[in-house]
Design an enzyme around this catalytic site. Sequence first.
Site, short mmCIF file in Angstrom:
data_model
loop_
_atom_site.label_atom_id
_atom_site.label_comp_id
_atom_site.label_asym_id
_atom_site.label_seq_id
_atom_site.Cartn_x
_atom_site.Cartn_y
_atom_site.Cartn_z
N SER A 423 30.35 78.90 66.88
CA SER A 423 31.01 77.78 66.22
C SER A 423 32.36 78.18 65.63
CB SER A 423 30.11 77.19 65.14
OG SER A 423 29.07 76.46 65.74
N SER A 547 26.41 76.16 75.55
CA SER A 547 27.03 76.36 74.25
C SER A 547 27.33 75.02 73.59
CB SER A 547 28.30 77.20 74.36
OG SER A 547 29.16 76.68 75.34
N ASN A 550 23.94 73.66 72.31
CA ASN A 550 23.07 74.43 71.44
C ASN A 550 23.74 75.34 70.43
OD1 ASN A 550 20.54 73.58 72.78
ND2 ASN A 550 21.43 74.68 74.50
N TYR A 551 25.02 75.60 70.59
CA TYR A 551 25.65 76.58 69.71
C TYR A 551 26.84 76.07 68.91
CZ TYR A 551 22.76 80.19 71.75
OH TYR A 551 21.70 80.94 72.14
N LEU A 552 27.48 75.02 69.41
CA LEU A 552 28.70 74.57 68.75
C LEU A 552 28.40 73.43 67.79
CD1 LEU A 552 30.99 74.72 71.88
CD2 LEU A 552 30.73 76.41 70.05
#
Length: 593
Positions: A423, A547, A550-552
């Site tokens: 992030s 990403s 699930n990640y940002l």
Amino acid sequence: MYWRLATSMLGRGVPRPWLVPTGLRTGSVGCSRWEEEKSADGVKWKQLEHRGPYFVPLYEPLPDDVQFYYDGKPLKLSVATEEIATFYAKMLDHEYTTKEIFQTNFFNDWRKEMTPQEQKIIKHLDKCDFREIHKYFVDKNEARKALSKEEKQKLKEEADKIQEEYGYCILDGHREKIGNFKTEPPGLFRGRGDHPKMGMLKKRIMPEDVIINCSKDSKIPEPPVGHKWKEVRFDNTVTWLASWTENVQNSLKYIMLNPSSKLKGEKDWQKYEVARRLKDVVHKIRAQYQADWKSKEMKKRQRAVALYFIDKLALRAGNEKEEGETADTVGCCSLRVEHIKLHPKLDGQEHVVEFDFLGKDSIRYYNKVSVEKPVFKNLQLFMKNKDPGDDLFDRLNTVILNKHLQNLMNGLTAKVFRTYNASITLQEQLKALTNPEDNVAGKLLSYNRANRAVAILCNHQRSTPKTFEKSMQNLQTKIDAKKQQLEKAEQELKKAEDEFEDTKDAKAEANVQKKKKLLERLKEQLAKLNVQATDKEENKQIALGTSKLNYLDPRISIAWCKKFGVPIEKIYNKTQRAKFAWAIDMTDEDFEF
DNA sequence: AAACGCGACTCAGAAAACTCGGC
DNA sequence: GGCCGAGTTTTCTGAGTCGCGTT
């Protein structure tokens, strides 16, 4: 959406339920009464009502003219044996079926299900001829594609009806979409990478295998006629609606809610809030692990180096796994000596560590990284007198690491570093790459590049799409054509200008303006195509989706959209907007991760 | 106390299904 | 105005992480 209200009430300035305890906890580590998420004894819902899973249709035997051949002769199989044969036949043109382990596992499991007579006859897979069955399914697929519009429409309506009936549940008074409401059909297990169990028979799930979870006072789902559930329970400390044990790996499978649901959304929000809390202490943690590189305790040194990898390279934690049960893959704590090479000097850099290992899903991680000298020295030490197959961090595992992290920050585990670094990288890259003067296409390229930086960090890869070369060529053709048009337009403009020079009349002037406009438009179109080509090439083997999903922290993207006048739909499609509804609702352009 | 095994959840890329623009 | 195919979205289900209870 009812919970939008709830989330907007929880927006800026309003205390968020799971953050309050954190605040109270400051300086009082170990006060378990305020542990994250345990505030209400882990209760996840008060009411849960649903129809149970949708069971995939039973097997339909092959028509009589579609035959299986053994040793060149047709052989009529029992229904059960035939069904399993079709699993293999369907996969005939897949690479899987060429692998020996796959064949062996399949044949062993298949033979187990045969009648004694069949067992006597069918002794070798290479004498089995599935080609006619294979062709039958290929043809069937073609036929389905060739159906008339009306017939397709009818099928669609039937699917919609099932979705409508089984695809939703009532959770605490509100209708929520279910993620996977169908049982998995039987078939052959396909693992990723070199999986020792590939080709094994995955058995059909029957109601008798299924545990239903719902609330006591709800309408209990009816099992299909003539069947019973394995169990009905009323456990409101878990989020699943139904579960069963899968026979290949002997693991549990669940039916759960869709990411658009309130339950999942809040959990997602919470995840990013934990990552944001890491932002406040990450500098301290980094200073600490750097100091620990020189610790007297080997265990501490290993912990410090591993944490450095997790932080700097966004490696996964790396739990141990049971040998021989799964593909041989590793994460940070499970790295082995054979997975890294040390180069005191390489390509003009000092202290280079060369990583080469298979990570989750057997995706290769290959990277050469210049590290600080103490890290390098430590690695030399850790590798001393070890065999290639030995653990690099022999005094460390994920439990030890996560216990340590828990002491550094409440709720901190190894995976939080991935979320945090992903992030923060997006936010920084967006800041660095976005040019406010750009048009929307240009800004989107910047966004994609920022997203790509994250995907590279997290090693999210995909195989090059089969059509990649071709579509790249097509794009190039378009670009060439556009260039020619542009040249022609330039000439025409010049001609028009000359004419205006001569005549000075209004008509000629208008013509000049017209040609200028055309030229501008063509230039813009060409620029857009070039942007597209660059983007495509850079994206060849990189998967951005994981990403992004699930990640940002979606609030970073939403704030960016608002700040630079990019419509959110350009970044997130409908599904993604549903998943990130919580963020879309609460984020303004000033949001900082 | 630490190893273990299981349960519940997130994360992962491939493949299938769908959509939409160009002919 | 329907068909084709490239691109996009959705589905699918396997593969991880991490916590907890038990021994």
